[in-house]
Write an enzyme that holds these catalytic residues in place. Structure first.
Site, mmCIF file in Angstrom:
data_model
loop_
_atom_site.group_PDB
_atom_site.id
_atom_site.type_symbol
_atom_site.label_atom_id
_atom_site.label_comp_id
_atom_site.label_asym_id
_atom_site.label_seq_id
_atom_site.Cartn_x
_atom_site.Cartn_y
_atom_site.Cartn_z
ATOM 1 N N ASP A 17 -11.491 7.109 7.011
ATOM 2 C CA ASP A 17 -12.268 6.088 6.326
ATOM 3 C C ASP A 17 -11.388 5.591 5.178
ATOM 4 O O ASP A 17 -10.446 6.267 4.776
ATOM 5 C CB ASP A 17 -13.574 6.692 5.802
ATOM 6 C CG ASP A 17 -14.382 5.714 4.986
ATOM 7 O OD1 ASP A 17 -14.590 4.581 5.458
ATOM 8 O OD2 ASP A 17 -14.799 6.078 3.869
ATOM 9 N N ARG A 18 -11.662 4.418 4.653
ATOM 10 C CA ARG A 18 -10.809 3.877 3.592
ATOM 11 C C ARG A 18 -11.387 4.138 2.199
ATOM 12 O O ARG A 18 -10.892 4.973 1.467
ATOM 13 C CB ARG A 18 -10.600 2.366 3.809
ATOM 14 C CG ARG A 18 -9.440 1.810 2.985
ATOM 15 C CD ARG A 18 -9.420 0.304 2.984
ATOM 16 N NE ARG A 18 -10.366 -0.184 1.963
ATOM 17 C CZ ARG A 18 -10.473 -1.435 1.586
ATOM 18 N NH1 ARG A 18 -9.741 -2.369 2.150
ATOM 19 N NH2 ARG A 18 -11.347 -1.790 0.664
ATOM 20 N N ASP A 19 -12.461 3.406 1.844
ATOM 21 C CA ASP A 19 -13.009 3.487 0.487
ATOM 22 C C ASP A 19 -13.612 4.862 0.235
ATOM 23 O O ASP A 19 -14.503 5.304 0.956
ATOM 24 C CB ASP A 19 -14.061 2.401 0.270
ATOM 25 C CG ASP A 19 -13.495 0.998 0.454
ATOM 26 O OD1 ASP A 19 -12.288 0.807 0.220
ATOM 27 O OD2 ASP A 19 -14.265 0.095 0.843
ATOM 28 N N CYS A 45 -19.949 -2.078 15.648
ATOM 29 C CA CYS A 45 -18.777 -1.533 14.975
ATOM 30 C C CYS A 45 -19.095 -0.862 13.639
ATOM 31 O O CYS A 45 -18.327 -0.022 13.185
ATOM 32 C CB CYS A 45 -17.692 -2.600 14.794
ATOM 33 S SG CYS A 45 -18.217 -4.165 14.075
ATOM 34 N N LYS A 64 -20.132 1.681 11.104
ATOM 35 C CA LYS A 64 -20.478 3.102 11.100
ATOM 36 C C LYS A 64 -21.865 3.267 10.498
ATOM 37 O O LYS A 64 -22.180 2.579 9.535
ATOM 38 C CB LYS A 64 -19.444 3.902 10.281
ATOM 39 C CG LYS A 64 -18.067 3.915 10.905
ATOM 40 C CD LYS A 64 -17.036 4.669 10.076
ATOM 41 C CE LYS A 64 -16.611 3.842 8.886
ATOM 42 N NZ LYS A 64 -15.605 4.475 8.039
#
Length: 185
Positions: free
Chosen positions: A11-13, A103, A105
């Site tokens: 995950d990014r953030d 798409c 999550k």
């Protein structure tokens, strides 16, 4: 005999960069969490394929556009490359929570796109999804990934939620990386 290295989905953030309840809306606001860039580079240099899967509803909400998101991802990619690593791909969901897309999550469409690109199924090919929220863990678990929670971002709050499947917990992406490199060396 060497173990098959799992594919790493991040995950990014809240995992790679600092998160914000007001959204990360610019390249200047996109700031990596200490150790995260080095961790991604270390995984890459050790032979792991690393992908990013990130909900970016700020696009649907009008907080920033896809060009700004691309600039943030260019910054992230360049920082990893400066450390000698590589991000193999980035999947993002630009939709809002009410768009009913496949798409966003906890749905698994971004993960399925990576499976299609690699021509694998994470039901049969080992993969680890590292996230800081329940929806990250749920998306990974739905596709057969081993879910990992980091305590950065929303992780400290997430760890106290009722989650009905097993997952590992690490203080941050750097700690996960150290353990993973030791396990698969």
């Amino acid at each position: 005999m060497a173990q098959i290295k799992p594919i790493i989905l991040l995950d990014r953030d809240g995992v790679i960069n600092h998160d914000s309840d007001a959204y990360v809306k610019s390249v200047e606001e996109w700031q990596p969490i200490a150790g995260s860039i080095h961790a991604i580079a270390a995984l890459s240099k050790a032979g792991f394929q690393v992908f990013v899967v990130t909900n970016q509803s700020g696009i649907a909400r009008g907080y920033y556009d896809e060009a700004t998101l691309q600039a943030m991802h260019d910054k992230m990619t360049a920082l990893v490359e400066e450390k000698g690593g590589k991000i193999n791909g980035i999947q993002y969901c630009p939709h809002g929570p009410d768009n009913d897309c496949n798409c966003r999550k906890p749905k698994s469409g971004m993960i399925e796109a990576i499976e299609a690109e690699l021509r694998v199924s994470f039901e049969n090919t080992p993969a680890i999804l590292v996230g800081d929220s329940l929806r990250d863990l749920q998306a990974g678990q739905a596709r057969g990934c081993s879910p990992v929670l980091v305590l950065t971002g929303k992780g400290r709050d997430t760890q106290y939620k009722k989650i009905d499947f097993p997952f590992s917990v690490y203080t941050d992406l750097a700690a996960f990386t150290v353990a993973t490199l030791q396990q698969y060396s």
